[in-house]
Scaffold this active site. Structure first.
Site, short mmCIF file in Angstrom:
data_model
loop_
_atom_site.label_atom_id
_atom_site.label_comp_id
_atom_site.label_asym_id
_atom_site.label_seq_id
_atom_site.Cartn_x
_atom_site.Cartn_y
_atom_site.Cartn_z
N GLU A 39 0.84 -1.23 0.01
CA GLU A 39 -0.05 -0.01 0.01
C GLU A 39 0.94 1.19 -0.15
O GLU A 39 0.24 2.38 -0.41
CB GLU A 39 -1.08 -0.03 1.20
CG GLU A 39 -2.13 -1.01 1.03
CD GLU A 39 -1.73 -2.28 1.65
OE1 GLU A 39 -0.54 -2.54 2.06
OE2 GLU A 39 -2.59 -3.17 1.76
N PHE A 84 -11.39 -7.07 14.29
CA PHE A 84 -10.44 -7.71 13.36
C PHE A 84 -9.94 -6.29 12.36
O PHE A 84 -11.00 -5.73 11.73
CB PHE A 84 -10.83 -8.81 12.65
CG PHE A 84 -9.80 -9.32 11.47
CD1 PHE A 84 -8.71 -9.89 11.93
CD2 PHE A 84 -10.06 -9.20 10.29
CE1 PHE A 84 -7.70 -10.31 11.04
CE2 PHE A 84 -9.58 -9.66 9.41
CZ PHE A 84 -8.09 -10.23 9.64
N GLN A 85 -8.74 -6.34 12.29
CA GLN A 85 -8.00 -5.33 11.29
C GLN A 85 -8.62 -3.80 11.71
O GLN A 85 -8.82 -3.07 10.81
CB GLN A 85 -8.12 -5.42 9.80
CG GLN A 85 -7.49 -6.86 9.61
CD GLN A 85 -7.49 -7.13 8.12
OE1 GLN A 85 -8.44 -6.82 7.48
NE2 GLN A 85 -6.12 -7.74 7.67
N LYS A 98 -17.39 -0.61 6.48
CA LYS A 98 -17.96 -1.49 5.47
C LYS A 98 -19.12 -1.45 5.44
O LYS A 98 -19.68 -1.63 4.36
CB LYS A 98 -17.22 -3.00 6.10
CG LYS A 98 -17.80 -3.78 4.52
CD LYS A 98 -16.76 -5.40 5.20
CE LYS A 98 -17.28 -6.23 3.89
NZ LYS A 98 -16.70 -7.42 4.09
N MET A 108 24.55 8.77 1.34
CA MET A 108 24.35 10.14 2.19
C MET A 108 24.48 9.85 3.60
O MET A 108 25.19 10.85 4.32
CB MET A 108 22.78 10.36 2.12
CG MET A 108 22.48 11.89 2.64
SD MET A 108 23.49 13.04 1.91
CE MET A 108 22.56 13.70 0.35
C1 LIG Z 1 18.55 14.41 1.31
C2 LIG Z 1 17.89 15.87 0.84
C3 LIG Z 1 18.77 16.95 0.84
C4 LIG Z 1 18.05 18.17 0.65
N1 LIG Z 1 18.83 19.28 0.26
C5 LIG Z 1 18.15 20.21 -0.23
C6 LIG Z 1 18.96 21.41 -0.55
O1 LIG Z 1 20.15 21.42 -0.45
N2 LIG Z 1 18.40 22.50 -0.94
C7 LIG Z 1 16.96 22.58 -1.15
O2 LIG Z 1 16.17 23.60 -1.49
N3 LIG Z 1 16.07 21.38 -0.61
C8 LIG Z 1 16.79 20.52 -0.20
N4 LIG Z 1 16.05 19.49 0.18
C9 LIG Z 1 14.44 19.52 0.33
C10 LIG Z 1 14.13 20.00 1.50
O3 LIG Z 1 13.91 19.30 2.56
C11 LIG Z 1 12.63 20.83 1.39
O4 LIG Z 1 11.60 19.67 0.77
C12 LIG Z 1 12.58 21.94 0.09
O5 LIG Z 1 13.63 22.73 0.36
C13 LIG Z 1 11.36 22.46 0.50
O6 LIG Z 1 11.02 23.34 -0.99
P1 LIG Z 1 10.20 24.46 -1.06
O7 LIG Z 1 10.55 25.58 -0.21
O8 LIG Z 1 10.12 24.86 -2.32
O9 LIG Z 1 8.82 23.94 -0.50
P2 LIG Z 1 7.68 23.36 -0.78
O10 LIG Z 1 7.54 21.86 0.18
O11 LIG Z 1 7.47 22.63 -2.21
O12 LIG Z 1 6.26 23.97 -0.60
C14 LIG Z 1 5.65 24.76 -1.19
C15 LIG Z 1 5.32 26.23 -0.86
O13 LIG Z 1 4.46 26.82 -1.85
C16 LIG Z 1 3.12 27.15 -1.49
N5 LIG Z 1 2.18 26.89 -2.32
C17 LIG Z 1 1.85 25.68 -2.92
N6 LIG Z 1 1.16 25.97 -3.91
C18 LIG Z 1 1.15 27.26 -4.12
C19 LIG Z 1 0.47 28.06 -4.93
N7 LIG Z 1 -0.38 27.59 -5.87
N8 LIG Z 1 0.69 29.35 -4.83
C20 LIG Z 1 1.37 29.97 -3.86
N9 LIG Z 1 2.15 29.24 -3.15
C21 LIG Z 1 1.89 28.00 -3.16
C22 LIG Z 1 3.10 26.18 -0.06
O14 LIG Z 1 2.04 26.83 0.85
C23 LIG Z 1 4.51 25.95 0.63
O15 LIG Z 1 4.77 26.91 1.38
C24 LIG Z 1 16.72 18.21 0.56
C25 LIG Z 1 15.95 16.92 0.67
C26 LIG Z 1 16.47 15.69 0.97
C27 LIG Z 1 15.76 14.59 1.24
C1 LIG Z 2 12.82 5.34 4.94
C2 LIG Z 2 14.00 6.14 4.96
N1 LIG Z 2 14.66 5.59 6.12
C3 LIG Z 2 16.01 6.08 6.37
C4 LIG Z 2 16.20 7.45 5.65
C5 LIG Z 2 17.63 7.94 5.97
N2 LIG Z 2 18.20 8.15 4.82
C6 LIG Z 2 18.66 9.07 4.10
S1 LIG Z 2 19.60 8.96 2.74
C7 LIG Z 2 19.83 7.21 3.07
C8 LIG Z 2 20.84 6.52 2.18
C9 LIG Z 2 20.23 6.20 1.00
O1 LIG Z 2 21.00 5.20 0.32
P1 LIG Z 2 21.17 4.91 -0.97
O2 LIG Z 2 19.59 4.61 -1.44
O3 LIG Z 2 21.85 3.76 -1.66
O4 LIG Z 2 21.54 6.07 -1.91
P2 LIG Z 2 23.05 7.06 -1.87
O5 LIG Z 2 22.79 7.94 -0.85
O6 LIG Z 2 24.03 6.03 -1.75
O7 LIG Z 2 22.96 7.65 -3.32
C10 LIG Z 2 19.39 7.07 4.39
C11 LIG Z 2 19.26 5.84 5.05
C12 LIG Z 2 15.20 7.85 4.77
N3 LIG Z 2 15.73 9.17 4.04
N4 LIG Z 2 14.16 7.22 4.69
#
Ligand SMILES: Cc1cc2nc3c(=O)[nH]c(=O)nc-3n(C[C@H](O)[C@H](O)[C@H](O)COP(=O)(O)OP(=O)(O)OC[C@H]3O[C@@H](n4cnc5c(N)ncnc54)[C@H](O)[C@@H]3O)c2cc1C
Ligand SMILES: Cc1ncc(C[n+]2csc(CCOP(=O)(O)OP(=O)(O)O)c2C)c(N)n1
Ligand SMILES: [Mg+2]
Lengths: 577, 162
Positions: free
Chosen positions: A50, A112-113, A162, A480
């Site tokens: 799911e 159940f469930q 249900k 990462m």
């Molecule tokens: C491993 C990892 C590394 C990351 N590193 C970075 C990084 O280096 N740099 C980075 O930028 N992010 C990074 N992120 C992502 C970060 O965690 C956030 O998800 C991201 O920065 C949020 O983006 P955003 O501000 O565009 O917001 P979003 O989450 O896209 O939110 C959108 C915003 O726009 C508004 N909005 C939505 N629709 C409308 C509309 N129609 N009109 C007006 N407003 C609207 C919402 O209210 C909200 O405030 C990383 C994520 C991961 C998993």
């Molecule tokens: C469900 C979940 N568990 C744990 C994490 C923490 N986490 C972030 S990146 C990462 C490693 C990802 O490894 P891989 O898919 O091999 O990507 P790589 O960084 O090596 O490119 C982990 C464990 C996460 N983001 N999501």
């Protein structure tokens, strides 16, 4: 029309124009499944877990802008869906999840469930409903779709016991044509006085930056964003969620900002005097340490959600409204009033930015021995740039390399989990995209750890002939995590080595797909061409990359934009790519 | 800073949990929360007493407004308003202090609503500080049990929530 509750659920979906439902059957939704069986307008896609149903519906929504729909049973069906619901919630993705519930007379008896689905999902939905009467299903479905898609979009759960879908109890059905809710009235247009004030700030700016996010993509405002940038000549940077909202190959584009953003984007943020934030939410990955964030700037913030404004960073000109409407009004105002930016100051500003740009912060040490992950993404771009192409991602270094090295020129083409960072998102999300666009080329960039979180979906891809291309950047590590352990834990790689990997070629083949392994940099492009040439097959590419490559630049948590870790190779004498 | 927020919300099952959940999930303070249906049975009215700095309070009102079930809200502390709390307090009232307790209750405009051999139960309404003061005057030894409704508030003059 007299319909049973189950038939009403299905008919309401049809009346909403739903084409696909991703789901998994079980006791509490069997009546609904029976109603689905008896019709053809909606195609049900049977996933293998799911979580994947919700991610696929989410991927579909991100690529199309329509509401994605998932259907799950009570108890474990609903709990399995929670990760996908939370993923959609964090990134503001419109989605409706219909879940079965135990019959009303036994709710609360540990039947159940039985789980309290409304309670469990409450903190990670935009709204949820428990429907207790068959007469209420139609109106509730109408509200669910309206709430999911309007204002700041988000997932809505409709939990239906249900007995409420009993095929023998029929009531008259009319799907409401429109809906009005006294308690929910999202703002459409921005305040004209505020927009005027914003334009004043912008035209006096000496060092402006336009910082845009997922809101531009969600709000289909790319064209007006492009116009605004062209009219003003201001530099543009995107968040991870905003990529593609502005054409990455345009001269005004500085790349992504934030933790793994470019040097030029982050330095520009540090020195800007007027920041125009558009549909972005000042996430901590973007701002770094708040005290050091844009220390010299007046901040304009356009967002449809008032709660996003001044949540983490106080802003000077808040504008609440749909981003596209606000940009339209802004552009009209600039034209009517013949407002011009400060050209002299801008040209100095650009000179400064070009200086930062010339650092080439994304350079890496090339190799003809081992495939560099950056190279793998760059080659992917070279091979797919002319195609009608969508790229989904899992979470980790590969996600960042894709964000940095694949220039997205169009919105809704880059599909990844930013807010929740959900490993396992990429493959099912790609299924949703491919379902929506059967003729398009859809690839998923992933890691050997992430891909194993929803690997079972390879069977779904087989059943529904989804010719995805899986680009596994196999570094053998949770890269990462390993990078953080290298930087912040003296290289103690605690449980981040991904041992006991399967043979991905055999694994793909056992699911009926094509598997490929690439180890030699020289073979990379040819391998991509071969894989992408197989238009009707899913090809799983196990690309063995440098195990210890790091993502640069990097801003440590708690540091300011001007305190980036740069690639150690930048200062070396070696020839960089 | 303490704030009193009056909230009008759909009288639906789950609406109260949404508000309570919001406060715990986002780490906001709740000093008290009262809720009951209004004269329009489809609406409930809630009074929330909370505390926080300017930014937090701004977020609290925004986040409350964002809840789909919330129809309207008003920060009562922004203008003149009336706050009341109801308390029922069971106190020891034997021998020598029985008269004294009754006198105190009268001074604070309490009403004795139940009497037992050595006890009174007193009903009292007023601002929270008045109720606090009464408790203090009685002293711990004297008090057997207290129950307080939490603050309810309404704006003065012709300002209103609906
Ligand atoms: C491993 C990892 C590394 C990351 N590193 C970075 C990084 O280096 N740099 C980075 O930028 N992010 C990074 N992120 C992502 C970060 O965690 C956030 O998800 C991201 O920065 C949020 O983006 P955003 O501000 O565009 O917001 P979003 O989450 O896209 O939110 C959108 C915003 O726009 C508004 N909005 C939505 N629709 C409308 C509309 N129609 N009109 C007006 N407003 C609207 C919402 O209210 C909200 O405030 C990383 C994520 C991961 C998993
Ligand atoms: C469900 C979940 N568990 C744990 C994490 C923490 N986490 C972030 S990146 C990462 C490693 C990802 O490894 P891989 O898919 O091999 O990507 P790589 O960084 O090596 O490119 C982990 C464990 C996460 N983001 N999501
Ligand atoms: Mg890895």
């Amino acid at each position: 029309m007299e319909l049973s509750g189950a038939e009403i659920v299905v008919q309401a979906l049809k009346d909403e124009g739903v084409e696909y439902v991703w789901g998994y059957p079980g006791g509490a939704v069997l009546h609904i499944y029976d109603a689905l069986f008896k019709q053809e307008a909606i195609q049900h896609i049977l996933v293998r877990h799911e979580q994947a149903a919700t991610h696929a519906a989410d991927g579909y929504a991100r690529a199309t802008g329509k509401v994605g729909v998932a259907l799950v049973t009570s108890g474990p069906g609903a709990t399995n869906a929670v990760t996908g619901i939370a993923t959609a919630f964090m990134d503001s993705i419109p989605m409706v999840v219909v879940s079965g519930q135990v019959p009303t007379p036994v709710i609360g008896s540990d039947a159940f469930q039985e789980v309290d689905t409304v309670g469990i999902t409450r903190p990670c939905v935009k709204h949820n409903f428990l429907v207790k009467r068959v007469q209420d299903i139609a109106m509730t479905m109408k509200k669910a779709f309206y709430i999911a898609a309007s204002g700041r979009p988000g997932p809505v759960v409709v939990d239906i016991p249900k007995d409420v879908t009993d095929p023998d109890i029929k009531v008259s059905y009319v799907y409401p044509a429109t809906i009005q809710m006294r308690s929910y009235m999202p703002v459409e247009r921005g305040h004209s006085g505020q927009i005027r004030k914003a334009v004043d700030f912008m035209m006096q700016a000496k060092r402006p930056v336009i910082y845009t996010g997922g809101g531009v993509v969600l709000g289909d405002a790319s064209e007006n964003l492009y116009k605004l940038a062209q009219v003003t000549g201001f530099p543009v940077t995107n968040t991870l969620m905003g990529l593609g909202g502005y054409p990455a190959t345009d001269q005004l584009f500085l790349g992504m900002l934030g933790m793994h953003g470019t040097y030029e984007a982050n330095m520009a943020m540090h020195e800007t005097d007027v920041l125009i934030a558009i549909g972005a939410r000042f996430d901590d990955r973007v701002t770094g340490k708040i005290a050091h964030f844009c220390p010299h700037a007046k901040i304009i913030h356009i967002d449809v959600d008032p709660a996003s404004i001044s949540k983490t960073v106080r802003v000077d000109v808040p504008i609440v409204g749909q981003v596209n409407n606000v940009l339209e009004d802004m552009l009209r105002l600039i034209e009517e009033m013949q407002r011009k930016p400060d050209v002299k100051a801008l040209s100095d500003w650009w000179a400064r930015i070009e200086g930062w740009r010339s650092v080439n912060c994304l350079s890496y040490l090339p190799s003809d021995q081992v495939i560099k992950p950056q190279k793998a993404v760059d080659a992917l771009y070279q091979v797919t740039r002319e195609m009608d192409f969508y790229l989904t991602s899992d979470v980790g270094q590969h996600q960042m390399f894709a964000a940095q090295f694949y220039p997205f020129d169009k919105p809704r083409r880059w599909i990844n989990s930013g807010g929740l960072g959900t490993m396992g998102f990429g493959l099912p999300a790609a299924m949703g995209v491919q379902q929506a666009f059967p003729e398009a080329t859809v690839a998923c960039v992933t890691g050997e750890a992430s891909i194993q979180m929803c690997i079972q979906e390879l069977a779904t891809c087989k059943q529904y002939d989804l010719p995805l291309k899986i680009i596994l950047l196999n570094n053998g590590y949770m890269g990462m995590v390993r990078q953080w352990q290298e930087f912040f834990y003296d290289g103690r790689y605690s449980h981040s080595y991904v041992d006991a990997l399967p043979d991905f070629i055999k694994l793909s083949e056992s699911f009926g797909h094509v598997g490929m392994q690439v180890t030699n940099p020289a073979d990379l492009e040819a391998a991509y061409r071969e894989a992408f040439g197989m238009r009707d097959r899913l090809v799983f590419m196990d690309i063995v990359v440098d195990p210890e490559e790091n993502v640069y630049p990097m801003i440590e948590a708690g540091k300011g934009h001007h305190e980036m870790h740069m690639s150690p190779y930048l200062s070396s004498e070696r020839e960089l790519a | 800073m303490q704030r009193i927020i009056a909230v009008l919300l759909e009288n639906e099952s789950g609406a109260l949990s949404r508000v309570a959940n919001l406060f715990t999930a986002r780490g906001y303070n709740i000093e008290s929360l009262t809720v009951a249906p209004t004269e329009d049975p489809s609406l409930s009215r809630m009074t929330i007493v909370t505390r926080g700095d300017e930014n937090v309070l701004e977020q609290i009102t925004k986040q409350l407004n964002k809840l789909i079930d919330v129809v309207k809200l008003m920060d009562l502390t922004e203008g003149p308003h009336i706050e009341r709390e109801l308390m029922m307090i069971k106190v020891r009232a034997d021998g020598g202090v029985r008269e004294e307790v009754k006198r105190m209750s009268d001074i604070f405009r309490g009403r004795i609503i139940d009497v037992a051999a050595n006890q009174y139960t007193i009903e009292m309404t007023g601002g929270s500080q008045k109720l606090d003061a009464f408790i203090q005057v009685l002293g711990e030894e004297c008090i057997i049990e207290t129950v307080r409704s939490g603050v309810m508030g309404i704006a003065r003059g012709n300002k209103h929530l609906v």
